[in-house]
Design a protein around this motif. Structure first.
Motif, PDB file in Angstrom:
ATOM      1  N   LYS A  94      66.287  -4.496 -20.312  1.00 67.07           N
ATOM      2  CA  LYS A  94      66.433  -5.951 -20.345  1.00 67.07           C
ATOM      3  C   LYS A  94      67.020  -6.478 -19.034  1.00 67.07           C
ATOM      4  CE  LYS A  94      65.881  -8.201 -23.616  1.00 67.07           C
ATOM      5  NZ  LYS A  94      64.693  -8.906 -24.113  1.00 67.07           N
ATOM      6  N   VAL A  95      67.943  -5.722 -18.451  1.00 69.18           N
ATOM      7  CA  VAL A  95      68.533  -6.138 -17.181  1.00 69.18           C
ATOM      8  C   VAL A  95      67.472  -6.153 -16.084  1.00 69.18           C
ATOM      9  CG1 VAL A  95      70.144  -5.444 -15.358  1.00 69.18           C
ATOM     10  CG2 VAL A  95      70.874  -5.400 -17.746  1.00 69.18           C
ATOM     11  N   CYS A  96      66.675  -5.068 -16.025  1.00 72.95           N
ATOM     12  CA  CYS A  96      65.605  -5.015 -15.020  1.00 72.95           C
ATOM     13  C   CYS A  96      64.579  -6.126 -15.256  1.00 72.95           C
ATOM     14  CB  CYS A  96      64.927  -3.651 -15.055  1.00 72.95           C
ATOM     15  SG  CYS A  96      65.978  -2.288 -14.513  1.00 72.95           S
ATOM     16  N   GLY A 108      74.415  -7.909 -35.082  1.00 72.69           N
ATOM     17  CA  GLY A 108      74.272  -8.100 -33.650  1.00 72.69           C
ATOM     18  C   GLY A 108      73.816  -6.836 -32.952  1.00 72.69           C
ATOM     19  N   GLY A 109      73.014  -6.995 -31.923  1.00 68.82           N
ATOM     20  CA  GLY A 109      72.539  -5.853 -31.157  1.00 68.82           C
ATOM     21  C   GLY A 109      71.072  -5.595 -31.326  1.00 68.82           C
ATOM     22  N   ILE A 164      58.799  -8.496 -27.358  1.00 69.23           N
ATOM     23  CA  ILE A 164      58.642  -8.465 -28.818  1.00 69.23           C
ATOM     24  C   ILE A 164      59.975  -8.345 -29.543  1.00 69.23           C
ATOM     25  CG2 ILE A 164      56.303  -7.553 -28.741  1.00 69.23           C
ATOM     26  CD1 ILE A 164      57.503  -4.806 -29.388  1.00 69.23           C
ATOM     27  N   MET A 165      61.006  -7.861 -28.861  1.00 68.57           N
ATOM     28  CA  MET A 165      62.305  -7.708 -29.513  1.00 68.57           C
ATOM     29  C   MET A 165      63.244  -8.859 -29.200  1.00 68.57           C
ATOM     30  SD  MET A 165      63.141  -3.659 -29.303  1.00 68.57           S
ATOM     31  CE  MET A 165      61.994  -2.436 -29.918  1.00 68.57           C
ATOM     32  N   ALA A 166      62.726  -9.916 -28.557  1.00 66.21           N
ATOM     33  CA  ALA A 166      63.589 -11.049 -28.243  1.00 66.21           C
ATOM     34  C   ALA A 166      64.190 -11.641 -29.517  1.00 66.21           C
ATOM     35  CB  ALA A 166      62.795 -12.115 -27.484  1.00 66.21           C
ATOM     36  N   GLY A 167      63.406 -11.720 -30.572  1.00 65.40           N
ATOM     37  CA  GLY A 167      63.926 -12.219 -31.842  1.00 65.40           C
ATOM     38  C   GLY A 167      64.888 -11.249 -32.476  1.00 65.40           C
ATOM     39  N   ALA A 168      64.571  -9.940 -32.407  1.00 62.35           N
ATOM     40  CA  ALA A 168      65.468  -8.937 -32.977  1.00 62.35           C
ATOM     41  C   ALA A 168      66.806  -8.913 -32.253  1.00 62.35           C
ATOM     42  CB  ALA A 168      64.810  -7.554 -32.913  1.00 62.35           C
ATOM     43  N   ASN A 169      66.780  -9.138 -30.939  1.00 63.02           N
ATOM     44  CA  ASN A 169      68.021  -9.150 -30.174  1.00 63.02           C
ATOM     45  C   ASN A 169      68.902 -10.348 -30.518  1.00 63.02           C
ATOM     46  OD1 ASN A 169      67.326  -6.815 -28.799  1.00 63.02           O
ATOM     47  ND2 ASN A 169      66.288  -7.920 -27.186  1.00 63.02           N
ATOM     48  N   MET A 170      68.337 -11.362 -31.119  1.00 63.21           N
ATOM     49  CA  MET A 170      69.104 -12.531 -31.549  1.00 63.21           C
ATOM     50  C   MET A 170      69.554 -12.382 -32.996  1.00 63.21           C
ATOM     51  SD  MET A 170      69.057 -14.533 -28.862  1.00 63.21           S
ATOM     52  CE  MET A 170      69.441 -16.169 -29.460  1.00 63.21           C
ATOM     53  N   SER A 171      69.509 -11.183 -33.535  1.00 64.38           N
ATOM     54  CA  SER A 171      69.797 -10.986 -34.958  1.00 64.38           C
ATOM     55  C   SER A 171      71.196 -11.443 -35.337  1.00 64.38           C
ATOM     56  CB  SER A 171      69.614  -9.509 -35.318  1.00 64.38           C
ATOM     57  OG  SER A 171      70.457  -8.700 -34.503  1.00 64.38           O
ATOM     58  N   MET A 207      66.709 -16.102 -18.852  1.00 65.83           N
ATOM     59  CA  MET A 207      67.861 -16.391 -19.706  1.00 65.83           C
ATOM     60  C   MET A 207      67.789 -15.600 -21.009  1.00 65.83           C
ATOM     61  SD  MET A 207      68.726 -20.449 -19.203  1.00 65.83           S
ATOM     62  CE  MET A 207      67.063 -21.058 -19.425  1.00 65.83           C
ATOM     63  N   CYS A 208      66.590 -15.491 -21.564  1.00 63.97           N
ATOM     64  CA  CYS A 208      66.434 -14.734 -22.816  1.00 63.97           C
ATOM     65  C   CYS A 208      66.779 -13.264 -22.601  1.00 63.97           C
ATOM     66  CB  CYS A 208      65.010 -14.889 -23.333  1.00 63.97           C
ATOM     67  SG  CYS A 208      64.775 -14.253 -25.004  1.00 63.97           S
ATOM     68  N   SER A 209      66.344 -12.713 -21.474  1.00 64.50           N
ATOM     69  CA  SER A 209      66.649 -11.308 -21.178  1.00 64.50           C
ATOM     70  C   SER A 209      68.142 -11.104 -20.955  1.00 64.50           C
ATOM     71  CB  SER A 209      65.879 -10.857 -19.936  1.00 64.50           C
ATOM     72  OG  SER A 209      64.499 -10.843 -20.171  1.00 64.50           O
ATOM     73  N   LEU A 210      68.770 -12.043 -20.255  1.00 62.16           N
ATOM     74  CA  LEU A 210      70.203 -11.921 -20.002  1.00 62.16           C
ATOM     75  C   LEU A 210      70.996 -12.022 -21.296  1.00 62.16           C
ATOM     76  CD1 LEU A 210      72.158 -11.627 -17.592  1.00 62.16           C
ATOM     77  CD2 LEU A 210      72.445 -14.098 -17.643  1.00 62.16           C
ATOM     78  N   ILE A 211      70.611 -12.952 -22.155  1.00 64.24           N
ATOM     79  CA  ILE A 211      71.308 -13.089 -23.442  1.00 64.24           C
ATOM     80  C   ILE A 211      71.065 -11.862 -24.319  1.00 64.24           C
ATOM     81  CG2 ILE A 211      71.326 -14.387 -25.605  1.00 64.24           C
ATOM     82  CD1 ILE A 211      70.919 -16.911 -24.010  1.00 64.24           C
ATOM     83  N   GLY A 212      69.794 -11.413 -24.395  1.00 56.70           N
ATOM     84  CA  GLY A 212      69.493 -10.245 -25.213  1.00 56.70           C
ATOM     85  C   GLY A 212      70.212  -9.010 -24.735  1.00 56.70           C
TER      86      GLY A 212
END
Length: 924
Positions: A135-137, A108-109, A287-294, A365-370
Motif C-alpha cells: 500500500k505504501v508503494c 480494523g486492519g 480490491i481491498m480498499a473497502g476491507a481496509n476500511m473495516s 489518500m486511500c492507499s495512505l489511509i489503508g
C-alpha cells in the motif's frame, strides 16, 4: 459451574447486529478495545465505505494515464487478455475475501485482520507487513502519476506540448513536487477517514463526469486529428512522432489488434507482456480498499462482499469499454507515445485533466489511509514489539495519526524512484503475494473443516442465503482458492522473478522472526486445525491389525508420582522412545462423586508447562481414581488412539530411598532464570508451588508394595511390557540444554534371569531377553547415546564338564549378527553364585504350586548377584536387567520387591525389563 455465566463472545468480537457493532477503529481482539465504552462508533455504509474507495482505488492513475500505454504496446487482444487474467486473479481473491469477512466480525486492519485471525500471528504479521508495504508503494505510484500529469501540463520541458510551461523539470524537481503532493495527502489523512470518505464521493462524481466526456468525445469529434509528439531522447536529442486520431475506424481497430512492443519513452526500456501487465495490474490492486476500511464500517461482514463485487464489476466494464474505444479511434503511435492522449481527443481537455488529478489524489489518500490502518492494527497486536508501538496511538476521534505519519515517511522514500513505471512491478508483486495469502487463509480454513467455517457449496445469490450459514457468502470452494494461489504465484514470476524471489525471501524472514519471537494470541491457529484434521485421518489409517515386528517401536506410558523426583527418568525415557508415543501419566487420588468439579482439568497446564521446561516430546494424560492401581489400569486401557497406544509401562522403583528434588538442581527451574509466565499463563513460581515437595524418609507412602506389584501384574495381564527404573537421579547429561555425544558412555545388558539360574540356558534367547536387547539397541540409536559402547554379559558355568558355554557364546554372536546389533559379548563365570542359589531355599506351604518367582531366595545369593553386577558393570552409564515375572499371590509382593532391591542395590541407573512383545526380526 463458575464459568457457566461468562459472556458468549469472549474475545472482543462485535455484536451480532449492526447496531451492536461498536468496535473502535483498528480495535484488536488482543487488546479488548472492542468492548470498551469509549470505542469509536462505526459510521460508514456499503456505498461510502466500500464501493466509493474501491472504485477510486481501481481507477487510480491507470484509467487516464496508462490505458493508451497498455493498448499501444500490447494491442487490443493482448490488452483484453491482460485484463481478463488480472480480473480473474482478483475475482478469485474476492471470493476468499468475501468468505472470510462474512464468517465473523471484521475489525480494523482489513486484509491483515482476516489473514492473522485465520492463519495465526506468524502468517498474519508477515503478510500484514508486506501488504502494508504494498500500500505504501502504491501510494508512491499514485503520487508520481499525479506529478507526471502536472508536468505534462505545466512542465518547462521544451519537448512538452503544453502551453503553460511554468514548472522546471528534472529528477529532483519530480521528487520535490511529489513530496509537496504527498504532504497535501498527509494533511487530509490526518483530519480523518470519515471526512475523506464523504469527500471521495464528490471525487467519484468528478471522475465519472470525466469518463462520460471521454465516451462522448468520439461522437462529437467526427473529423480526424493530427498531432506532433516530441520527447527528450538520449543525449539531449529531441524525438518527434506523427500521430493521428481517426475516430471510429475499422482499419485503426485492425491495426491495433496485435501487439507492438517498443521502447517506453519514460523509462527508455523495451516493453514486454510482463512489464506492461505489471503496470496495468496496478489498476486492480484496489480490491481491498473497502476491507481496509473495516474499522469504520457499520456492518463490515455484509458491506465488504456486496460493495467489493459491485465495484469490481463496474470497473471491469469501464476498462473494457475504454480499451475498445482507444483501439478503435487512435493510431498506435498516439497510444504508445502519449500517456495523456485522452486530453488531446476530448471535447474539453480540462475534463480529463480534472479527472486525472482527482483520481490520482484520491487513490493516494486511500492507499495512505489503508496502509495506516494496517500498521495501526499491527501495532495494537504487538507483533513487532517496540518499533511499532507508537503506531497504536490515536487521536480523540479515533484517527491513528502516528501510523499515518509512519506511512507518510515510508511513502516519501518511495517517491525517490522518480518514475511510475519503475516501481509498478514491485507494487504488483507485493499485492499478488498478499492476494495469494488471502486465498491461502481461505483454503486452509476450508481444508481444516472447522465447524465455525463449514458449509455446503451452493452457487446461488449470496443475498438470498440463510443467515445461519458459515460463512454467509458461499460462492467459492477450495478449487477457487487453490487456483487463486497458483495464479498469483505464476504471475509474480512472470512479471519479475527477482522481485518475486526477494519478496518471498522477505516473507520467510518475517515468518521466522515472528515464529521465534513467539507472540501470544487468542485468535486461534489454523495450523492446529489442519494438524487435527490430518492426524485424525492418519490415525484411522494406522490399523493395529497391520502392525509388523520390523517396524515395532516403544510406545511408553511413564507413570509419574511427583515430577520433582522423576525428571531424570522422564528425560531418559524421552531418549528411549525412538520416535514412538511417549505419555506422562499421573493418578490423582479422589472420588468425583464427593467433589464439586474435576480437579484434574486444572492441572493439565502445569504438566504441559513442565513438558515444555524439560524439552521432551511427550503427551500428558491425567486421571482421577480412588487408587493408583485402578488409575493406572484406566490409563493403560484408554491412553492413545488406534495404533498410537502405549505398549510399554515404565514405573519408578519402589524402595525406601529419599528422593532428590530435581527442581533445586536444574537452573531452568530456579528463580534466577526469571519467573515470567509462558504463553498459557503458567509462571515459574506457580509451577514450583503446584508440585508438592519430595517425600521425606518418615513420610507415609501413597502406594503399598502389594499395590505396586499389582500394577506390574496388571500390565503383564494386559500384554504390556514393563520397565522399572532405579537410580536415574544419578544419570547425568539428559537435560534439554546438555550437549553430549555419549562417546564415554557404556550400556550394559544382562539378558538372563539372574534370579533363576536353573533356566539361564534357555532364557538367553527368550522373548524377554530379546526385548532387552532391542531396548538397549534403541537407546544406542538416540542422539545422546549414539556413540556409546554396548556390552552384553552372558553368565556361564565355566567349571561345567560339558563346556556348553562355548557353543552358547558362538550361538549368541550369530544371533547378534542376524539382528544387526553391534555389541561386545562378555563371558561372566558365575559358578560360585549358582552354588548359593540352591542353599536355604524354602517354599511357603501356603504357596505350593505357585510360580517360581514367589520362591524366597537366600540373602547370600542375592548379595552374590549384586556383587557380580557391581564388579562387571560399575563403569556403565545404564544397565538393562531381566525383570522376573511378579508372584501370583499378593502376600509375596514384599519379598519380590526385596529381592529386586537387594540385587540392584548401589548399582546406579538401572532399568529392569519384562518384555512380552516379539520385537526382533532377522528377515529383510
Amino acid at each position: 459451574m463458575s464459568n457457566e455465566h461468562t459472556p458468549l463472545l469472549a474475545h472482543g468480537v462485535c455484536g451480532l447486529s449492526a447496531d451492536n457493532a461498536v468496535c473502535g477503529i483498528g480495535a484488536s481482539e488482543g487488546t479488548g478495545e472492542a468492548n470498551t465504552p469509549n470505542a469509536v462508533p462505526r459510521k460508514l455504509n456499503t456505498f461510502f465505505g466500500v464501493i466509493v474507495p474501491t472504485v477510486l482505488s481501481m481507477f487510480s492513475i491507470v484509467l487516464f494515464l496508462r490505458t493508451g500505454f497498455v493498448v499501444g504496446h500490447a494491442g487490443l487482444l493482448q490488452g483484453l487478455v491482460m485484463l481478463l487474467v488480472a480480473y480473474t486473479i482478483i475475482s478469485l481473491t474476492i471470493l476468499s475475501i468475501c468468505a472470510i469477512s462474512t464468517n465473523g466480525a471484521v475489525q480494523g486492519g482489513g486484509a491483515y485482520f482476516m489473514i492473522s485471525r485465520s492463519l495465526g500471528p506468524e502468517f498474519g504479521g508477515s503478510i500484514g507487513l508486506m501488504f502494508f508495504l504494498a500500500k505504501v508503494c502504491a501510494c508512491g505510484v499514485y503520487v508520481l502519476g499525479l506529478v507526471e500529469a502536472l508536468l505534462d501540463i505545466f512542465g518547462q520541458d521544451p519537448a512538452s506540448s503544453s502551453v503553460f510551461r511554468v514548472l522546471p523539470q528534472g529528477y529532483w524537481y519530480t521528487v520535490l513536487y511529489s513530496s509537496i503532493v504527498l504532504l497535501l495527502v498527509l494533511m487530509v489523512c490526518l483530519v480523518g477517514a470519515h471526512i475523506f470518505a464523504r469527500t471521495s464521493f464528490l471525487i467519484l462524481l468528478v471522475v465519472t463526469i470525466s469518463l462520460l466526456s471521454i465516451y462522448i468525445s468520439p461522437l462529437a469529434l467526427t473529423t480526424p486529428l493530427k498531432f506532433l509528439i516530441t520527447h527528450q531522447g538520449p543525449g539531449n536529442q529531441t524525438l518527434t512522432y506523427n500521430a493521428s486520431y481517426t475516430g471510429f475506424n475499422g482499419t485503426t481497430l485492425k491495426d491495433n489488434l496485435g501487439s507492438g512492443y517498443t521502447v517506453d519513452y519514460s523509462t527508455g526500456k523495451v516493453m514486454s507482456f510482463a512489464t506492461v501487465f505489471a503496470v496495468m495490474f496496478t489498476s486492480c490492486t484496489g480490491i481491498m480498499a473497502g476491507a481496509n476500511m473495516s474499522g469504520e464500517l457499520k456492518n463490515p461482514s455484509a458491506a465488504i462482499p456486496k460493495g467489493t463485487i459491485i465495484a469490481v464489476l463496474y470497473t471491469f466494464i469501464v476498462y473494457v469499454l475504454l480499451f475498445i474505444l482507444a483501439s478503435s479511434t487512435c493510431e498506435r503511435t498516439l497510444l504508445a507515445q502519449d500517456y495523456g492522449f485522452f486530453q488531446r481527443i476530448n471535447i474539453w481537455p480540462p475534463f480529463v485533466t480534472i479527472g486525472i488529478y482527482c483520481s490520482a489524489l484520491s487513490a493516494a489518500m486511500c492507499s495512505l489511509i489503508g496502509a495506516s490502518r494496517i500498521l495501526h492494527a499491527l501495532a495494537l497486536d504487538q507483533l513487532f514489539g517496540f518499533p511499532l508501538a507508537p503506531a497504536a496511538i490515536t487521536s480523540s476521534s479515533g484517527n491513528p495519526w502516528v501510523a499515518v505519519l509512519y506511512t507518510w515517511g515510508l511513502a516519501q522514500c518511495v517517491v525517490f524512484a522518480g518514475q511510475l513505471n519503475a516501481i509498478a512491478g514491485l507494487v504488483t508483486v507485493f499485492y499478488l503475494l498478499a492476494y495469494a495469502a488471502v486465498d491461502l487463509a481461505c483454503l486452509a480454513l476450508e481444508w481444516a473443516s472447522a465447524p465455525n467455517f463449514s458449509f455446503h457449496p451452493s452457487f446461488t445469490c449470496f443475498t438470498c442465503l440463510p443467515v445461519f450459514t458459515r460463512p454467509t457468502f458461499q460462492v467459492f470452494s477450495w478449487h477457487t482458492c487453490l487456483l487463486g494461489i497458483l495464479s498469483c504465484l505464476v504471475m509474480m514470476f512472470v512479471i519479475n522473478p527477482v522481485y518475486s524471489s526477494a519478496s518471498i525471501v522477505l516473507l520467510l524472514l518475517l515468518l521466522l522472526f515472528l515464529h521465534y519471537r513467539s507472540p501470544t494470541s487468542s485468535w486461534g491457529y489454523i495450523s492446529q486445525a489442519l494438524i487435527f484434521h490430518q492426524v485424525r485421518k492418519y490415525l484411522l489409517m494406522l490399523d493395529v491389525r497391520k502392525d509388523h515386528v520390523k517396524f515395532w517401536r516403544p510406545q511408553v506410558l511413564l507413570m509419574v508420582a511427583n515430577p520433582r523426583s522423576s525428571c531424570q527418568l522422564i528425560n531418559f525415557v524421552n531418549q528411549l522412545k525412538k520416535g514412538g508415543l511417549f505419555v506422562l501419566g499421573h493418578v490423582k487420588l479422589g472420588d468425583l462423586d464427593t467433589l464439586p468439579s474435576d480437579p484434574v482439568q486444572q492441572q493439565y497446564n502445569f504438566w504441559l508447562s513442565l513438558v515444555d521446561k524439560l524439552g521432551v516430546k511427550a503427551f500428558v494424560d491425567l486421571t482421577l481414581s480412588p487408587s493408583v492401581r485402578q488409575g493406572t489400569q484406566h490409563l493403560l486401557r484408554i491412553t492413545g488412539l488406534g495404533g498410537m497406544k502405549p505398549n510399554t509401562l515404565v514405573l519408578g522403583f519402589y524402595d525406601s530411598c529419599t528422593p532428590e528434588d530435581y527442581f533445586l538442581q536444574d537452573p531452568a527451574f530456579c528463580e534466577s532464570k526469571g519467573s515470567g509466565g509462558d504463553d498459557f499463563g503458567v509462571d515459574l513460581p506457580s509451577l514450583q508451588a503446584h508440585f508438592p515437595p519430595v517425600r521425606h524418609l518418615e513420610s507415609p507412602r501413597w502406594l503399598t508394595s502389594e499395590e505396586y506389584v499389582g500394577i506390574i501384574s496388571d500390565a503383564i495381564k494386559m500384554s504390556k511390557n514393563v520397565c522399572l527404573g532405579r537410580y536415574f537421579f544419578q544419570l547425568q547429561g539428559e537435560g534439554m540444554g546438555t550437549k553430549m555425544d555419549g562417546a564415554a558412555r557404556i550400556i550394559d545388558v544382562w539378558p538372563l534371569n539372574l534370579l533363576q539360574p536353573s533356566s539361564t540356558s534357555a532364557a538367553s534367547v527368550d522373548v524377554c531377553s530379546l526385548f532387552l536387547l532391542q531396548m538397549a539397541c534403541v537407546l544406542n540409536m538416540a542422539s545422546r547415546w549414539r556413540h556409546a559402547r554396548m556390552r552384553i554379559f552372558l553368565c556361564v558355568e565355566a567349571e561345567s564338564s560339558d563346556q556348553g558355554w562355548v557353543v552358547k557364546e558362538e550361538t549368541y554372536r550369530e544371533l547378534l549378527r542376524k539382528l544387526r546389533i553391534r555389541a561386545s559379548i562378555k563371558i561372566v563365570p558365575w559358578d560360585s553364585v549358582v552354588q548359593l542359589y540352591g542353599q536355604k531355599q524354602t517354599q511357603d506351604p501356603e504357596l505350593e504350586g505357585l510360580t517360581k518367582p514367589a520362591q524366597a531366595l537366600s540373602e547370600d545369593f542375592q548379595s552374590a548377584v549384586n556383587r557380580m553386577l557391581m564388579e562387571h558393570s560399575a563403569e556403565a552409564a545404564v544397565r538393562f536387567l531381566y525383570l522376573p515375572r511378579p508372584p501370583a499371590h499378593s502376600s509375596q509382593s514384599h519379598k519380590y520387591l526385596s529381592q529386586l532391591e537387594a540385587v540392584t542395590y548401589g548399582l546406579g541407573p538401572t532399568l529392569l525389563i519384562h518384555g512380552l512383545t516379539p520385537v526382533t526380526c532377522t528377515e529383510l
